[in-house]
Scaffold this motif. Structure first.
Motif, PDB file in Angstrom:
ATOM      1  N   TRP A 162       0.852  -1.187   0.000  1.00  0.00           N
ATOM      2  CA  TRP A 162       0.000   0.000   0.000  1.00  0.00           C
ATOM      3  C   TRP A 162       0.887   1.235   0.000  1.00  0.00           C
ATOM      4  CZ3 TRP A 162      -5.519  -0.613   0.938  1.00  0.00           C
ATOM      5  CH2 TRP A 162      -6.212   0.601   0.797  1.00  0.00           C
ATOM      6  N   LEU A 163       0.770   2.032  -1.061  1.00  0.00           N
ATOM      7  CA  LEU A 163       1.532   3.272  -1.169  1.00  0.00           C
ATOM      8  C   LEU A 163       0.604   4.429  -0.814  1.00  0.00           C
ATOM      9  CD1 LEU A 163       2.380   1.335  -3.928  1.00  0.00           C
ATOM     10  CD2 LEU A 163       4.275   2.947  -3.740  1.00  0.00           C
ATOM     11  N   THR A 164       0.814   5.005   0.356  1.00  0.00           N
ATOM     12  CA  THR A 164      -0.008   6.120   0.812  1.00  0.00           C
ATOM     13  C   THR A 164       0.784   7.420   0.703  1.00  0.00           C
ATOM     14  OG1 THR A 164      -1.221   7.054   2.708  1.00  0.00           O
ATOM     15  CG2 THR A 164       0.678   5.664   3.216  1.00  0.00           C
ATOM     16  N   GLY A 165       0.073   8.504   0.493  1.00  0.00           N
ATOM     17  CA  GLY A 165       0.730   9.802   0.361  1.00  0.00           C
ATOM     18  C   GLY A 165      -0.235  10.801  -0.238  1.00  0.00           C
TER      19      GLY A 165
ATOM     20  N   TYR B 290      -4.559  14.853   6.372  1.00  0.00           N
ATOM     21  CA  TYR B 290      -3.799  13.664   5.998  1.00  0.00           C
ATOM     22  C   TYR B 290      -2.963  13.273   7.205  1.00  0.00           C
ATOM     23  CZ  TYR B 290      -0.552  10.363   3.973  1.00  0.00           C
ATOM     24  OH  TYR B 290       0.178   9.222   3.741  1.00  0.00           O
ATOM     25  N   GLU B 291      -3.238  12.100   7.742  1.00  0.00           N
ATOM     26  CA  GLU B 291      -2.520  11.614   8.918  1.00  0.00           C
ATOM     27  C   GLU B 291      -1.355  10.742   8.457  1.00  0.00           C
ATOM     28  OE1 GLU B 291      -6.719  11.493  11.471  1.00  0.00           O
ATOM     29  OE2 GLU B 291      -5.573   9.639  11.156  1.00  0.00           O
ATOM     30  N   GLU B 292      -0.162  11.272   8.565  1.00  0.00           N
ATOM     31  CA  GLU B 292       1.017  10.540   8.088  1.00  0.00           C
ATOM     32  C   GLU B 292       1.237   9.271   8.907  1.00  0.00           C
ATOM     33  OE1 GLU B 292       4.568  12.792   7.869  1.00  0.00           O
ATOM     34  OE2 GLU B 292       3.767  14.258   6.434  1.00  0.00           O
ATOM     35  N   PRO B 293       1.638   8.195   8.260  1.00  0.00           N
ATOM     36  CA  PRO B 293       1.972   6.970   8.999  1.00  0.00           C
ATOM     37  C   PRO B 293       3.134   7.225   9.961  1.00  0.00           C
ATOM     38  CG  PRO B 293       1.821   6.544   6.642  1.00  0.00           C
ATOM     39  CD  PRO B 293       1.805   8.028   6.811  1.00  0.00           C
TER      40      PRO B 293
ATOM     41  N   SER C 193      -8.147   3.906   9.248  1.00  0.00           N
ATOM     42  CA  SER C 193      -8.524   3.152   8.047  1.00  0.00           C
ATOM     43  C   SER C 193      -7.385   2.245   7.607  1.00  0.00           C
ATOM     44  CB  SER C 193      -8.888   4.107   6.906  1.00  0.00           C
ATOM     45  OG  SER C 193     -10.007   4.899   7.237  1.00  0.00           O
ATOM     46  N   ARG C 194      -6.180   2.795   7.583  1.00  0.00           N
ATOM     47  CA  ARG C 194      -5.017   1.987   7.186  1.00  0.00           C
ATOM     48  C   ARG C 194      -4.760   0.873   8.191  1.00  0.00           C
ATOM     49  NH1 ARG C 194      -2.866   7.319   6.392  1.00  0.00           N
ATOM     50  NH2 ARG C 194      -1.555   7.017   8.235  1.00  0.00           N
ATOM     51  N   ASP C 195      -4.937   1.172   9.466  1.00  0.00           N
ATOM     52  CA  ASP C 195      -4.730   0.155  10.507  1.00  0.00           C
ATOM     53  C   ASP C 195      -5.724  -0.996  10.350  1.00  0.00           C
ATOM     54  OD1 ASP C 195      -2.675   1.658  11.545  1.00  0.00           O
ATOM     55  OD2 ASP C 195      -3.850   2.481  13.215  1.00  0.00           O
ATOM     56  N   ALA C 196      -6.955  -0.665   9.974  1.00  0.00           N
ATOM     57  CA  ALA C 196      -7.970  -1.708   9.783  1.00  0.00           C
ATOM     58  C   ALA C 196      -7.595  -2.623   8.629  1.00  0.00           C
ATOM     59  CB  ALA C 196      -9.335  -1.070   9.547  1.00  0.00           C
ATOM     60  N   VAL C 197      -7.026  -2.048   7.568  1.00  0.00           N
ATOM     61  CA  VAL C 197      -6.588  -2.857   6.426  1.00  0.00           C
ATOM     62  C   VAL C 197      -5.433  -3.772   6.845  1.00  0.00           C
ATOM     63  CG1 VAL C 197      -5.510  -2.788   4.144  1.00  0.00           C
ATOM     64  CG2 VAL C 197      -7.373  -1.206   4.694  1.00  0.00           C
ATOM     65  N   ARG C 198      -4.475  -3.211   7.572  1.00  0.00           N
ATOM     66  CA  ARG C 198      -3.355  -4.045   8.048  1.00  0.00           C
ATOM     67  C   ARG C 198      -3.865  -5.177   8.933  1.00  0.00           C
ATOM     68  NH1 ARG C 198       2.204  -3.674   8.724  1.00  0.00           N
ATOM     69  NH2 ARG C 198       2.325  -1.487   8.104  1.00  0.00           N
ATOM     70  N   LYS C 199      -4.831  -4.873   9.804  1.00  0.00           N
ATOM     71  CA  LYS C 199      -5.382  -5.887  10.700  1.00  0.00           C
ATOM     72  C   LYS C 199      -6.027  -7.023   9.908  1.00  0.00           C
ATOM     73  CE  LYS C 199      -8.575  -6.513  14.586  1.00  0.00           C
ATOM     74  NZ  LYS C 199      -9.585  -5.876  15.453  1.00  0.00           N
ATOM     75  N   ARG C 200      -6.763  -6.670   8.834  1.00  0.00           N
ATOM     76  CA  ARG C 200      -7.374  -7.708   7.996  1.00  0.00           C
ATOM     77  C   ARG C 200      -6.300  -8.636   7.432  1.00  0.00           C
ATOM     78  NH1 ARG C 200     -11.748  -8.812   4.996  1.00  0.00           N
ATOM     79  NH2 ARG C 200     -12.859  -6.937   5.624  1.00  0.00           N
ATOM     80  N   HIS C 201      -5.216  -8.062   6.968  1.00  0.00           N
ATOM     81  CA  HIS C 201      -4.130  -8.877   6.426  1.00  0.00           C
ATOM     82  C   HIS C 201      -3.501  -9.745   7.519  1.00  0.00           C
ATOM     83  CE1 HIS C 201      -4.566  -6.250   2.961  1.00  0.00           C
ATOM     84  NE2 HIS C 201      -3.721  -7.002   2.290  1.00  0.00           N
TER      85      HIS C 201
END
Length: 198
Positions: free
Chosen positions: A28-31, A164-167, A110-118
């Protein structure tokens, strides 16, 4: 003699050209908009395909057209969009595909939820922050979004008048303004290689 194409009793070693390259993963490329996410993703995709990997690029614009049509840009709709993309990416990755996702995904939860699914499915997940400063992105302005925002024709632009919440702890942080697209893609490839995924 067998003429039906059925296997004989003779044991023949099975060769699978893809044995070493069918491990799936989501990258996942976020930015920010115009950070270079999609350009890097397609460069990486070409390199991975040349090595024999199965690759899909889940372009954010295409997802919004075909899977998330009707969603707006509220926090709730953005979250729903990211979860849909995350579901598709994990499904692909679980089945041996490298799913490259150049999607803003502005909110950490949102990104954390995707990581959790994986994680729950034992599927490899790599988060890349394409940390191009907004000043550089606004000059690139690939889609003309920053110009429209400045002219008052657009509101809710991520990183300008929308959050935008930076990782905090991405697997890789890329400052694309300081290196070529090829170098950026190579940096992601190195992370995948280090994990036995490329």
């Amino acid at each position: 003699m067998t003429t039906t194409g059925l296997p004989t009793n003779r044991t023949t070693p099975t060769t699978n050209q893809e044995n070493d390259v069918t491990t799936g993963a989501t990258v996942w490329l976020t930015g920010l908009p115009s950070a270079g996410k999609t350009t890097i993703a397609y460069e990486l995709a070409a390199r991975l395909r040349a090595e024999g990997h199965l690759v899909e690029v889940l372009d954010g614009d295409e997802i919004r057209e075909f899977i998330s049509a009707g969603l707006g840009f509220s926090r709730e709709d953005r979250h729903t969009n990211v979860q849909r993309i995350g579901f598709v990416a994990e499904l692909l990755a679980r089945n041996g595909v490298k799913a490259l996702v150049p999607v803003i995904a502005p909110y950490a939860d949102s990104r954390d939820a995707v990581r959790k699914r994986h994680d729950e499915n034992g599927t490899a997940y790599v988060e890349v922050h394409v940390a191009t400063p907004v000043e550089v992105c606004s000059v690139r302005d690939v889609k003309g979004l920053y110009a429209k925002q400045a002219a008052g024709e657009l509101t809710g632009l991520t990183g300008v008048d929308d959050p935008y919440e930076e990782p905090e702890t991405p697997d890789l942080r890329i400052e694309s303004q300081h290196q070529s697209v090829q170098e950026s893609a190579a940096a992601v490839h190195a992370v995948l290689s280090g994990r036995g995924l490329a």
